[in-house]
Write a protein that holds these residues in place. Structure first.
Motif, short mmCIF file in Angstrom:
data_model
loop_
_atom_site.label_atom_id
_atom_site.label_comp_id
_atom_site.label_asym_id
_atom_site.label_seq_id
_atom_site.Cartn_x
_atom_site.Cartn_y
_atom_site.Cartn_z
N MET A 25 0.87 -1.20 0.00
CA MET A 25 0.00 0.00 0.00
C MET A 25 0.89 1.23 0.00
SD MET A 25 -3.31 0.68 0.15
CE MET A 25 -4.40 2.04 0.48
N THR A 26 0.73 2.08 -0.99
CA THR A 26 1.54 3.29 -1.08
C THR A 26 0.81 4.46 -0.45
OG1 THR A 26 0.60 3.76 -3.23
CG2 THR A 26 2.65 2.51 -3.19
N ASN A 27 1.58 5.46 -0.03
CA ASN A 27 0.99 6.68 0.51
C ASN A 27 0.56 7.59 -0.63
OD1 ASN A 27 1.46 5.95 3.23
ND2 ASN A 27 3.61 6.58 3.04
N THR A 28 -0.62 8.19 -0.48
CA THR A 28 -1.10 9.11 -1.51
C THR A 28 -0.42 10.46 -1.35
OG1 THR A 28 -3.25 8.02 -1.55
CG2 THR A 28 -3.14 10.24 -2.45
N LEU A 29 0.07 10.98 -2.45
CA LEU A 29 0.72 12.28 -2.42
C LEU A 29 -0.28 13.35 -2.03
CD1 LEU A 29 2.75 11.98 -5.74
CD2 LEU A 29 3.66 11.79 -3.43
N ASP A 30 0.16 14.32 -1.24
CA ASP A 30 -0.74 15.41 -0.88
C ASP A 30 -0.65 16.50 -1.93
OD1 ASP A 30 -2.47 17.11 0.32
OD2 ASP A 30 -1.13 17.69 1.94
N GLN A 31 0.28 17.39 -1.80
CA GLN A 31 0.35 18.49 -2.76
C GLN A 31 1.26 18.12 -3.93
OE1 GLN A 31 0.92 22.20 -0.85
NE2 GLN A 31 0.18 23.35 -2.60
N ILE A 32 0.75 18.30 -5.14
CA ILE A 32 1.50 17.96 -6.35
C ILE A 32 1.72 19.23 -7.17
CG2 ILE A 32 1.48 16.66 -8.51
CD1 ILE A 32 -0.24 14.57 -7.16
N PRO A 33 2.94 19.66 -7.37
CA PRO A 33 3.20 20.84 -8.20
C PRO A 33 2.72 20.60 -9.63
CG PRO A 33 5.15 20.19 -6.97
CD PRO A 33 4.18 19.07 -6.82
N VAL A 34 2.25 21.65 -10.27
CA VAL A 34 1.76 21.55 -11.64
C VAL A 34 2.90 21.93 -12.58
CG1 VAL A 34 0.09 22.37 -13.33
CG2 VAL A 34 -0.61 22.06 -10.95
N LYS A 35 3.43 20.90 -13.27
CA LYS A 35 4.51 21.12 -14.23
C LYS A 35 4.05 20.94 -15.68
CE LYS A 35 7.92 19.36 -10.91
NZ LYS A 35 8.93 18.30 -10.63
N ARG A 36 3.00 20.10 -15.85
CA ARG A 36 2.55 19.79 -17.21
C ARG A 36 1.03 19.71 -17.21
NH1 ARG A 36 2.80 14.69 -20.83
NH2 ARG A 36 3.44 15.46 -22.87
N ALA A 37 0.40 20.40 -18.17
CA ALA A 37 -1.06 20.47 -18.24
C ALA A 37 -1.54 20.06 -19.62
CB ALA A 37 -1.55 21.88 -17.92
N LEU A 38 -2.68 19.36 -19.63
CA LEU A 38 -3.36 19.00 -20.88
C LEU A 38 -4.65 19.81 -20.94
CD1 LEU A 38 -3.85 17.22 -23.39
CD2 LEU A 38 -4.85 15.49 -21.86
N ILE A 39 -4.82 20.59 -22.00
CA ILE A 39 -6.00 21.45 -22.13
C ILE A 39 -6.71 21.14 -23.44
CG2 ILE A 39 -6.87 23.82 -22.17
CD1 ILE A 39 -4.37 24.72 -20.74
N SER A 40 -8.02 20.82 -23.34
CA SER A 40 -8.84 20.58 -24.53
C SER A 40 -10.26 20.99 -24.20
CB SER A 40 -8.78 19.10 -24.93
OG SER A 40 -9.56 18.87 -26.09
N VAL A 41 -10.69 22.15 -24.69
CA VAL A 41 -11.98 22.70 -24.28
C VAL A 41 -12.80 23.15 -25.48
CG1 VAL A 41 -11.17 23.44 -22.01
CG2 VAL A 41 -10.95 25.01 -23.94
N TYR A 42 -14.12 22.95 -25.39
CA TYR A 42 -15.04 23.53 -26.38
C TYR A 42 -15.35 24.97 -26.00
CZ TYR A 42 -18.97 24.34 -29.42
OH TYR A 42 -19.80 24.90 -30.36
N ASP A 43 -15.73 25.17 -24.73
CA ASP A 43 -16.00 26.51 -24.22
C ASP A 43 -14.67 27.17 -23.90
OD1 ASP A 43 -16.68 28.80 -22.87
OD2 ASP A 43 -18.00 27.83 -21.41
N LYS A 44 -14.32 28.17 -24.70
CA LYS A 44 -13.01 28.78 -24.56
C LYS A 44 -13.02 30.06 -23.72
CE LYS A 44 -11.31 26.57 -28.74
NZ LYS A 44 -12.44 25.62 -28.77
N SER A 45 -14.07 30.22 -22.92
CA SER A 45 -14.13 31.38 -22.02
C SER A 45 -12.92 31.36 -21.08
CB SER A 45 -15.42 31.33 -21.19
OG SER A 45 -16.56 31.27 -22.00
N GLY A 46 -12.20 32.47 -21.03
CA GLY A 46 -11.09 32.59 -20.10
C GLY A 46 -9.86 31.77 -20.47
N LEU A 47 -9.87 31.13 -21.65
CA LEU A 47 -8.77 30.24 -22.02
C LEU A 47 -7.45 30.99 -22.18
CD1 LEU A 47 -7.60 27.53 -22.95
CD2 LEU A 47 -8.45 28.03 -25.26
N ALA A 48 -7.47 32.12 -22.87
CA ALA A 48 -6.23 32.87 -23.10
C ALA A 48 -5.59 33.27 -21.77
CB ALA A 48 -6.50 34.10 -23.95
#
Length: 552
Positions: free
Chosen positions: A1-24
């Motif tokens: 049983m592994t320990n679940t990570l708490d805080q994970i830094p965001v280094k890589r994001a996948l973005i795919s949206v139809y509603d592009k409000s606020g995207l830029a």
């Protein structure tokens, strides 16, 4: 049983949206924080146009988008990065072996399926808006929330940038986002499944019927103070009271919503300008005006209020036309909980907003009465077509004249009004009408005799309030309206019964009170007795062959 990570830094994001409000703004904020962005098609193009570096999915997969964009993210190089559990060393070793980088953040929203259905689009156009890759990414990310944050709502973009700046999403935040994500796909899939069943299942009752409900807000309490309550909205092409906009006044309560829904159901039973007044989910006022009236909706309200001015105190009013200044002037001095309508003129809104606590509820733009009704019972749900479609028996051309002389034009107009209106009160229901307005309503009784008596009593007793015969604002005023001061509104009125008279005694109560014409379904074993009583009294009676029970 592994320990679940708490805080994970965001280094890589996948973005795919139809509603592009606020995207830029989102992409610029992520890029400024040093986040690598991977994106698809038109989403990537918009990010690039905002001056933000972006890696297209095809560069990651080594395979172009195909089939008109139907296949783009469905690839091991994408989903391995989404589904890899960062707590499992073997998962991370496999990513390294295949030179796959994990994702820390996935931002996805889906094709506008519900909106496309609501637009009246063709079946092929609707089917094309069934998203495949989007829900797959959302579900994969939500399942793997121990390692990935999933965001489906553009309104959360500010929270994304705040979390990124503070070192990433903690486990509690990722869990909350996962709950929202699964609810999002459940709502989407329910809408698709319901539409498919309605359009491609030939059975009288489709094999699937569902509602996916999303929390709109918590309410102070339910029907009573000890009952916690909330309101949820359904993803539906026919928005209703749940999607209505509160323009003014205190927050809506549970009972306000129930009464407002009943009021709209009553007012929207008519195509002409109509107003209903509701108390405890039952109508205490209904009136209709001609389209060519100078101020039709004000005229309809005046008639509706006159039905029962006593019960109108603290009631809920619904109009099927925008509220005019003249109607607002009539309402402003009557204690009213809610006024619900498709709109309010600027003058009407100003007049009514002077009352601090009155709630002004504006129906959504594409409001339409529900075509299906769902009623929860223990262990399941009852589903039926709503009682809004005109049955053959609702057309007066199909009515059978069972007793008396044919109704003249005015009498027939009142009978048609009464027959449309009697579907609003709880059964058993008897509704008396004159000049296309209710003058007495007997509703919710366990036998039709009591409903007849109640309709007569309310017509004659409460009618005094509308004529100024008694000060009903004084303590005991309503009870004191009686005797010779009370007008005889039942005499000369017409009556509608939501179901047949099982015996002639109920009809006789109406006859003795002076009702001149009656419309009712017929179909009793003792119809002949009822018809004989009508003929003996010399009153007109029509049989419709249709019934309008409303158990609520």
């Amino acid at each position: 049983m592994t320990n679940t990570l708490d805080q994970i830094p965001v280094k890589r994001a996948l973005i795919s949206v139809y509603d592009k409000s606020g995207l830029a703004e989102l992409a610029q904020g992520l890029s400024s924080a040093g986040v690598e962005i991977v994106s698809t098609g038109s989403t990537a193009a918009m990010i690039q146009s905002a001056g933000v570096p972006v890696t297209e999915v095809s560069q990651v997969t080594g395979f172009p988008e195909v089939l008109g964009g139907r296949v783009k993210t469905l690839h091991p190089f994408i989903h391995s990065g989404v589904l890899a559990d960062k707590n499992v060393p073997d998962h991370m070793d496999q990513l390294a072996e295949h030179d796959i980088a994990p994702f820390d953040l996935v931002v996805v929203n889906l094709y506008p399926f519900v909106e496309t259905v609501a637009s009246g689009a063709s079946q092929p156009e609707v089917i094309e808006q069934i998203d495949i890759g989007g829900p797959t990414m959302v579900r994969a990310s939500a399942k793997n929330h121990g390692s990935v944050a999933i965001v489906t709502n553009p309104q959360a973009y500010h929270d994304i940038l705040t979390a990124v700046a503070n070192g990433g999403f903690n486990l509690d935040a990722r869990r909350r986002l996962a709950v929202e994500a699964f609810a999002h796909t459940a709502s989407y899939d329910t809408a698709v499944a319901t539409w498919m069943a309605e359009n491609f299942d030939d059975a009288a009752h489709p094999s699937y019927a569902g509602h996916a409900l999303e929390l709109k807000e918590s309410l102070r309490y339910g029907e009573n103070p000890h009952q916690p309550a909330a309101i949820y909205t359904a993803a539906t092409p026919n928005p209703g009271i749940a999607q209505a906009h509160l323009l003014h006044g205190k927050a809506m309560s549970f009972n306000n919503y129930v009464d407002a829904d009943a009021a709209v159901r009553a007012a929207y039973a008519f195509t002409e300008p109509a107003v209903s007044v509701i108390k405890h989910a039952n109508p205490c006022g209904l009136g209709v005006a001609s389209n060519d009236a100078e101020d039709a909706i004000a005229d309809a309200h005046k008639k509706a209020h006159a039905t029962d001015p006593v019960s109108a105190f603290g009631g809920v009013i619904a109009a099927n036309r925008p509220v005019s200044a003249a109607m607002a002037d009539q309402v402003k001095d009557i204690f009213t909980e809610v006024v619900v309508a498709p709109g309010f003129s600027p003058e009407a809104r100003e007049i009514l907003s002077a009352k601090k606590n009155i709630r002004l509820l504006e129906l959504p733009e594409h409001f339409a009465p529900d075509t299906k009704e769902f009623k929860q019972i223990s262990g399941g749900m009852l589903v039926q077509d709503s009682d809004i479609y005109q049955a053959a028996g609702d057309d007066p051309a199909n009515w059978e004249l069972a007793a008396g002389e044919p109704a003249d034009e005015q009498t027939m107009q009142d009978l048609v009004f009464a027959w449309q209106a009697v579907r609003a009160p709880k059964s058993n229901a008897i509704l008396l009408a004159s000049d296309r307005a209710a003058v007495g309503i007997g509703m919710g009784q366990v036998n039709r005799l009591d409903s007849c008596r109640l309709a007569i009593e309310r017509a004659n007793t409460l009618g005094a309030a509308s004529t100024g015969a008694q000060d009903v604002s004084a303590p005991g005023g309503a009870e004191n309206v009686s005797g010779t001061d009370a007008p005889d509104r039942a005499r000369g009125s017409v009556a509608a019964s939501d179901a047949f008279f099982p015996f002639a005694d109920g009809l006789q109560i109406l006859i003795d009170a002076g009702v001149r014409a009656v419309v009712q379904p017929g179909g009793s074993m003792r119809d002949n007795d009822v018809i004989e009583a009508a003929n003996a009294a010399g009153i007109t009676m029509y049989l419709t062959g249709a019934r309008h029970f409303y158990h609520g």
